[in-house]
Design a protein around this motif. Structure first.
Motif: not given
Length: 266
Positions: A202-221
Motif C-alpha cells: 500500500l505504501l508503494a502505490i499510495s504515493s503515486r495516487d496522491r499525486l493525482k488528486i489535483k488532476k481530477i475533479g473529485l477524489f474520495w478515500e
C-alpha cells in the motif's frame, strides 16, 4: 483535446484494494441515489472487476449480494510453478456467470482495465477484445498469483504501476471522479508478516495516487478503511456501509460536488 471528449460526461476511476474495494460499491450507490450518471469506468485490480460488473448493468447493492455469496477460497489453486504461490484461473467460472460474453463490446458502459506488462515494465490499458483473462491479470499480485499470459505477454496486477487509472478517462470525459480505498493508517500494535507485506504494498502505490488528486475533479478515500485489510471477506457489508456513509457525508458538504451537477445529474 476538449473536442475529443464526450459532451457532459463523467468518468469513474476505481482503485484496487481487495475486499476494501467493496467501499467503491457503497460510494457508487450514494452517487446513483443522488442522480449521478457515469459515462465510463476505469479500474485496476479488484476495482476492475467491480467496474466490469457495473458496466454490465449490475447495480452496486446487487454486486454486494453476489460477492457475499462467494466462496473465495475455492478460487485459489496452487500455481504448481516457480512464478507464484497461487493462480486465479478458477475466477473465470465466476466471471462467465455474471459477464456471460467474454468481450468488452458486450458491456453496456465503456470499461478500461489496467494491467502491467511484467517483461516490459509498462502500464497497459485495455478497452476491447477478450475480457475475462484481462480481469484476472489486473488482480494478479506478483509472487502471490501467477501472471496471466495473453498473446505471448505476461500480465500482472494493474495496481503495480497504476492503481488509480484516471489517465484513460481524462481523454474522454469532462469530469473525473477517483475512488480510492487504500488510506495508510497509523500502526499502534505489532504486526505479523502478512500485515507488513500488505502495508508495504500500500505504501508503494499510495504515493503515486496522491499525486493525482489535483488532476481530477473529485477524489474520495474513506479514512476508516485503514482498519480493514484486503482479505476481509467476512466484513463486506460493513465495508460497503462505510463507503456509502462516507459518500453521503461528502455530498452533503456541497463542494466540489456542486461542480459535478452541470455534467452528471439527470
Amino acid at each position: 483535446m476538449i473536442r475529443s471528449r464526450e459532451e457532459n460526461s463523467i468518468g469513474l476511476a476505481l482503485s484496487g484494494g481487495g475486499c476494501r474495494s467493496v467501499a467503491h460499491l457503497g460510494m457508487m450507490q450514494a452517487l446513483i441515489e443522488q442522480g449521478f450518471s457515469l459515462s465510463r469506468i476505469a479500474g485496476s485490480s479488484a476495482g476492475a472487476i467491480i467496474g466490469a460488473l457495473h458496466c454490465q448493468g449490475i447495480m452496486p447493492k446487487e454486486i454486494l449480494k453476489i460477492l457475499n455469496n462467494l466462496n473465495y477460497f475455492s478460487f485459489f489453486r496452487p500455481a504448481l510453478n516457480w512464478q507464484a504461490f497461487l493462480n486465479l484461473e478458477k475466477v473465470i467460472d465466476f466471471l462467465s456467470i455474471h459477464l456471460p460474453v467474454d468481450d468488452f463490446s458486450s458491456l453496456h458502459t465503456p470499461l478500461v482495465v489496467v494491467a502491467t506488462d511484467l517483461k516490459k515494465e509498462k502500464i497497459k490499458y485495455f478497452k476491447k477484445g477478450e475480457l475475462w483473462r484481462l480481469l484476472i491479470a489486473s488482480c494478479s499480485i506478483p509472487v502471490v498469483f501467477s501472471p496471466v499470459k495473453m498473446k505471448g505477454t505476461a500480465y500482472v496486477d494493474g495496481a503495480l504501476l497504476n492503481n488509480l487509472p484516471i489517465e484513460p478517462l481524462k481523454k474522454k470525459c469532462n469530469y473525473v471522479i477517483g475512488l480510492n480505498c487504500n488510506p495508510i493508517g497509523i500502526i499502534r500494535t505489532r504486526v505479523n508478516w502478512k500485515k507488513q507485506l500488505e502495508r508495504s504494498w500500500l505504501l508503494a502505490i499510495s504515493s503515486r495516487d496522491r499525486l493525482k488528486i489535483k488532476k481530477i475533479g473529485l477524489f474520495w478515500e474513506p479514512p476508516e478503511l485503514s482498519s480493514y485489510h484486503v482479505f476481509d471477506f467476512k466484513r463486506l457489508d460493513t465495508i460497503f456501509d462505510l463507503g456509502y456513509d462516507y459518500a453521503l457525508q461528502q455530498l452533503s458538504k456541497g463542494k466540489p460536488e456542486c461542480l459535478i451537477n452541470k455534467y452528471v445529474r439527470n
